[in-house]
Design a protein around this motif. Structure first.
Motif, mmCIF file in Angstrom:
data_model
loop_
_atom_site.group_PDB
_atom_site.id
_atom_site.type_symbol
_atom_site.label_atom_id
_atom_site.label_comp_id
_atom_site.label_asym_id
_atom_site.label_seq_id
_atom_site.Cartn_x
_atom_site.Cartn_y
_atom_site.Cartn_z
ATOM 1 N N ALA A 36 1.606 7.678 -16.078
ATOM 2 C CA ALA A 36 2.073 7.859 -14.722
ATOM 3 C C ALA A 36 2.400 6.486 -14.132
ATOM 4 C CB ALA A 36 1.228 8.553 -13.723
ATOM 5 N N TYR A 37 3.191 6.376 -12.881
ATOM 6 C CA TYR A 37 3.398 5.013 -12.528
ATOM 7 C C TYR A 37 3.164 4.925 -10.841
ATOM 8 C CZ TYR A 37 5.770 4.310 -16.867
ATOM 9 O OH TYR A 37 6.232 4.308 -18.144
ATOM 10 N N TYR A 38 2.558 3.717 -10.678
ATOM 11 C CA TYR A 38 2.110 3.605 -9.148
ATOM 12 C C TYR A 38 3.306 2.297 -8.994
ATOM 13 C CZ TYR A 38 -0.622 1.547 -5.351
ATOM 14 O OH TYR A 38 -1.263 1.090 -3.937
ATOM 15 N N TYR A 39 3.906 2.369 -7.763
ATOM 16 C CA TYR A 39 5.223 1.662 -7.381
ATOM 17 C C TYR A 39 4.584 1.104 -6.067
ATOM 18 C CZ TYR A 39 7.732 4.490 -10.622
ATOM 19 O OH TYR A 39 8.395 5.111 -11.778
ATOM 20 N N PRO A 40 3.891 -0.116 -5.952
ATOM 21 C CA PRO A 40 3.563 -0.715 -4.915
ATOM 22 C C PRO A 40 4.857 -1.240 -3.992
ATOM 23 C CG PRO A 40 3.714 -2.461 -6.694
ATOM 24 C CD PRO A 40 3.994 -0.970 -7.353
ATOM 25 N N LEU A 41 4.743 -1.142 -2.608
ATOM 26 C CA LEU A 41 5.605 -1.335 -1.613
ATOM 27 C C LEU A 41 5.174 -2.542 -0.680
ATOM 28 C CD1 LEU A 41 7.033 2.123 -1.069
ATOM 29 C CD2 LEU A 41 7.988 0.398 -2.110
#
Length: 472
Positions: free
Chosen positions: A444-449
């Motif tokens: 799975a992927y965690y996309y920080p903003l």
């Protein structure tokens, strides 16, 4: 004077206590029931209701009376008994207050609001006449037209009560909108906001200067053609329709209080051993260190937190969808709404979770990645979206403009990431690379903003990411 009164009692009001309260109008008044016996009504001689009393609710969750009424409550467990007076009948309002006062006196407790419950004497109701029962057959509905059902509420917080939920369902079944009218000091529970239908449904706020305005958009309103509608600005045209905004709505005071908003979705394979609510409890524990305190199918949330009992209710209502409200303890304002539905993919949980923080409290931003990891590895997470915004610590919605949140992170679950063609889920146009979560074989992927609460540019990055993942 309020139309609603509530008795908070240490003992369950027995039938004799309820009858004694109903006899506040004198022995000549008639008692009837509605809502499959769940609502008792005191009627005039023509059978029209003066007050409607809901069945007592056993409260096992602390803090709900303080959150929704600003009232001091007895120690849990206690009983919450709600009565509503017929609109526009002063005697009915006094009768409801006397009913609650008698109930509190006989069952040990207090009544809210205090100013409405001062007398225990018999209320003179001779010659009182009330409007016929509305076509919607809902005790909460005050005005009914062919376009909308109107509810007038004079409470500090408009909550997603059982009465309001029934009125929403009845209005939807009749293809009407629901318009809730309140005084200017009232706030809205996030649970009501989550269930408010689209136009012509509105939150209508009374205002000394504008008359009425929409509590969520600020649009000035007028009663016309059988409902509250927006007033057109003097320079409005058909090509550019414009509506003036009420000055009260635009009077915004700065705040250092903040809210952390987390929305996520899970899809479970349907089987007999499935237990729901686990993902919400995991997120709650990761972000606060504690589980939720209580839950219910309406507000006030009256049941101690139990994923097992929540699952039983959802399964009993299947295949119809089920909605729940979940609350935390008084020390950390927290509220979640959960919608469970059966789909072709399985059993879907959609959760909207919010926590409030004061000016001297720091939201647990460093726990977001760990929360995402826990949801990915322990639960079938599909996606998660996190925002931070400047807003009230108590999570209530005021009739004032509130700035939008700032996106902090987006998470794509393993199954959802597999459906993204090629290597698009891993290689994005964002400056910061995503963090891989879960097993290497099914990541799975965690996309920080951007994490600057004052920088709305994060929405541009979020939009770029969504367009990229969708292949646009």
């Amino acid at each position: 004077m309020t139309k609603d009164v509530i008795a908070l009692t240490q003992r369950m009001p027995d039938p004799w206590a309820v009858l004694a309260g109903l006899l506040s109008g004198g022995p000549d008044k008639l008692v009837d029931t509605t809502g499959e016996g769940a609502v008792v009504q005191l009627c005039d001689e023509r059978g029209r209701p003066l007050i409607s009393v809901e069945a007592p609710l056993l409260m096992q969750v602390p803090g709900e009376a303080e959150r929704l009424l600003g009232a001091t409550e007895p120690p849990v467990p206690f009983w919450w008994t709600e009565a509503r007076a017929a609109t526009g009948v002063a005697e009915a309002e006094r009768l409801a207050g006397t009913f609650a006062a008698r109930l509190a006196s006989l069952s040990g407790g207090s009544a809210w609001p205090r100013e409405a419950t001062r007398s225990l004497g018999v209320v003179e109701t001779d010659g009182v006449s009330v409007a016929p029962t509305p076509a919607a057959a809902q005790p909460a509905v005050d005005v009914l037209t062919d376009k909308v059902a109107v509810i007038i509420m004079d409470r500090p917080v408009v909550a997603m009560t059982a009465w309001l939920a029934d009125a929403l369902r009845a209005a939807a079944a009749a293809e009407r909108g629901l318009q809730i009218v309140t005084p200017p000091g009232t706030t809205l529970s996030p649970a009501v906001l989550a269930n408010m239908p689209d136009w012509p449904s509105r939150w209508v706020v009374q205002d000394e200067r504008a008359g009425y305005f929409d509590g969520l958009s600020g649009a000035v309103l007028r009663w016309q053609d059988g409902m509250f509608s927006a007033v057109a600005a003097p320079d409005a045209t058909e090509e550019e329709p414009r509506t003036p905004a009420a000055a009260s709505f635009q009077e915004v005071a700065g705040t250092d209080e903040r809210q952390l908003l987390v929305t996520f979705r899970t899809i479970h394979p349907a089987h007999e051993r499935l237990v729901l609510g686990g993902a919400l409890e995991t997120a709650w524990r990761e972000l606060t260190g504690e589980p939720p305190t209580g839950w219910g199918t309406a507000e006030p949330a009256n049941l101690p937190w139990s994923p097992g009992r929540l699952t039983e209710v959802a399964f009993a209502r299947a295949p119809e969808p089920t909605w729940f409200v979940v609350v935390g303890g008084p020390g950390r304002p927290g509220l979640a709404t959960v919608r469970i539905s059966r789909t072709t993919a399985g059993v879907e949980e959609t959760v909207t979770l919010a926590f409030g923080y004061g000016a001297d409290e720091e939201p647990p931003l460093d726990a977001l990645r760990g929360t995402a990891e826990a949801l990915v590895t322990r639960h079938p997470l599909q996606s998660m979206f996190v925002q931070l915004r400047k807003a009230r610590r108590d999570l209530l919605v005021p009739p004032r403009f509130e700035a939008p949140g700032v996106p902090l992170a987006f998470v794509l679950g393993a199954e959802a990431a597999r459906e993204v063609p090629g290597d698009r889920a891993r290689l994005t146009p964002l400056a910061e690379a995503p963090v891989r979560l879960g097993p290497k074989a099914r990541p799975a992927y965690y996309y920080p903003l951007p994490e600057d609460p004052s920088d709305l540019a994060g929405w541009a990055d979020f939009e770029r990411l969504m367009r990229h993942l969708k292949g646009e």
